[in-house]
Design an enzyme around this catalytic site. Structure first.
Site, PDB file in Angstrom:
ATOM      1  N   GLU A 357       8.948 -13.118   0.663  1.00 32.19           N
ATOM      2  CA  GLU A 357      10.163 -12.525   1.227  1.00 32.19           C
ATOM      3  C   GLU A 357       9.857 -11.871   2.558  1.00 32.19           C
ATOM      4  OE1 GLU A 357      12.551 -11.286  -2.879  1.00 32.19           O
ATOM      5  OE2 GLU A 357      11.787  -9.721  -1.543  1.00 32.19           O
ATOM      6  N   CYS A 358      10.572 -12.234   3.578  1.00 31.41           N
ATOM      7  CA  CYS A 358      10.537 -11.575   4.886  1.00 31.41           C
ATOM      8  C   CYS A 358       9.114 -11.504   5.439  1.00 31.41           C
ATOM      9  CB  CYS A 358      11.197 -10.198   4.796  1.00 31.41           C
ATOM     10  SG  CYS A 358      11.738  -9.549   6.390  1.00 31.41           S
ATOM     11  N   ALA A 359       8.405 -10.408   5.237  1.00 32.64           N
ATOM     12  CA  ALA A 359       7.032 -10.310   5.723  1.00 32.64           C
ATOM     13  C   ALA A 359       6.169 -11.422   5.148  1.00 32.64           C
ATOM     14  CB  ALA A 359       6.443  -8.947   5.366  1.00 32.64           C
TER      15      ALA A 359
END
Length: 471
Positions: A357-359
């Site tokens: 997720e994201c990072a």
């Protein structure tokens, strides 16, 4: 019926001092010997890190959009089990919710919890006008009980007295007046406060200073009396085992896991694995974003969750069968992540399921700001000046470790980066399209709260196996 004294700390707007009061109050009450349960309205990961320092317990989020309205009270009770008081920090302004509604707002959660609200008002550059502000917020929605006011950034004793005098006719008691104090400053950067995990010693000192500030500025006895005025809650606590193996997952037609064995919709039971699979969860300074319930659900689904640090560890934990790489700040640590070639190489060759997720998405890309990353997601990531922020209702387009085509998932985006994908997307939503997915990888900017989709942990665990790269 469960009785837990509780308060919701809210404000007219962001930047009024909610985090200062909530974190300081948690720490001050703990210093009195009370067991304090910390909570945060909304999807934010950073404030709960400071709440955890203040209370010695995991900071937990309450979010009707991500978790579902029906789970807010059970999740609250789960987090508050064994505690003597709960403090819930709000988000944005009291009535600010999704779009032009108050859904998922602080007021929404206060109503669900039937909890009194303490309104933090920034009194700088005003005096009598604070009465108009408090009157408006106290009467705007009669279903929300504003039980007290704390004045923040008060300039002097005279200033505090003028505000108190103006508020005398409003009918909402003043429970504290907090003077300006630069000693409790917490540094910020492009996504808000610097996470506590990145500045542990300084953060501990800041929380101690906050506790002292709130203890001398607020009437803690009156705040506890207000907390004890909350009515009992008629609900049962959320249970990760029931969530991972119960009705939520069954309705999705998933394989259910219970007691180390798996049963499908047909009821046939078979061995899940010879041993509990190891799910490696990224942590350390670059990957500080995560919800406590995710690890609880992984363990309830039959896995051992083990943390690894992509900045420091050159190998994944022994026996790793699946990877979870959540949010954080890889853009701040891009050089260090790139320099850890042994781990990047191992992640690139890993043949078990990966959820990012994201990072985590950025870390899996080919590059991040021109530095080599893991290369599991065909795309290049870079920092931008534009903030992408908001709830999303996404439709999955591919089969991955977590998703099936056509499924709808509720999530949240919060980043200042962009990815130029060479393949995809994984999701479509009102903000556009995003992500990359294949049978081994689920990667996107979308943050999910697995309590709202409890089958996700079971799916990941069920698809786990001992990858050949680690044999």
């Amino acid at each position: 019926m469960v009785t837990i004294p509780r308060l919701v700390v809210a404000a007219p707007s962001s930047g009024s001092g909610k985090t200062t009061l909530a974190t300081g109050l948690m720490a001050a009450l703990r210093a009195r010997g009370l067991r304090v349960s910390p909570h945060k309205v909304g999807p934010d990961y950073i404030d709960p890190g400071y709440h955890a320092l203040a209370t010695g317990r995991p900071g937990r989020n309450l979010d009707p959009w991500l978790q579902g309205e029906e789970r807010v009270v059970p999740l609250f009770l789960h987090g508050a089990a064994g505690c003597e008081v709960a403090v819930v920090e709000g988000v944005m302004g009291l009535f600010d919710g999704r779009g032009d509604t108050d859904f998922a707002s602080t007021a929404h959660v206060a109503r669900l919890l039937d909890a009194p609200v303490v309104l933090v008002v920034d009194a700088a550059r005003q005096s009598r006008s604070v009465a108009a502000v408090v009157h408006g917020f106290a009467t705007f929605d009669p279903r929300v009980r504003v039980g007290g006011v704390v004045l923040n950034r008060v300039g002097s004793d005279r200033h505090a007295e003028l505000c108190r005098s103006a508020l005398a006719g409003v009918g909402v008691p003043v429970l504290g007046a907090v003077r300006r104090d630069d000693a409790v400053f917490t540094p910020s950067r492009h996504l808000g406060l610097v996470p506590a995990a990145e500045r542990r010693d300084e953060a501990v000192d800041a929380v101690e200073r906050l506790a002292a500030l709130i203890a001398r500025s607020c009437d803690l006895d009156a705040l506890m009396r207000l907390a004890r005025s909350a009515a009992p809650l008629d609900a049962s606590a959320w249970d990760p085992v029931s969530a991972a193996t119960g009705d939520d997952g069954a309705r999705q037609g998933r394989t259910m896991v219970a007691g180390g064995r798996a049963s499908g919709p047909s009821g046939r039971v078979g061995d899940l694995a010879r041993a509990r699979p190891v799910v490696a969860v990224a942590g350390g300074a670059a990957f500080t974003f995560g919800y406590a319930e995710h690890v609880e659900l992984l363990r309830a689904a039959g896995a051992d969750a083990v943390t690894f640090d992509p900045l420091r560890d050159e190998r994944l934990p022994p026996g790793t069968a699946a990877l979870v790489i959540g949010g954080g700040f890889p853009e701040v640590y891009a050089a260090e992540l790139a320099a850890n070639t042994p781990l990047r190489t191992q992640v690139a060759a890993f043949d078990g399921p990966i959820v990012a997720e994201c990072a985590g998405l950025l870390y899996l890309c080919d590059e991040l700001d021109g530095r080599r990353m893991c290369g599991r997601v065909p795309g290049r990531a870079s920092m931008t000046s534009r903030l992408t922020l908001g709830y999303r209702e996404a439709v999955a387009l591919a089969r991955t470790p977590l998703t099936r085509p056509g499924e709808r998932l509720r999530g949240h985006e919060f980043h200042r980066t962009t990815v130029e994908y060479a393949a995809g997307p994984l999701f479509r939503h009102e903000g556009g399209a995003d992500g990359y997915g294949d049978p081994g990888v689920t990667a996107s900017y979308l943050h999910l709260h697995w309590a709202g989709t409890p089958w996700t942990a079971q799916r990941l665990v069920s698809s786990s196996r001992s990858p050949s790269v680690l044999r």
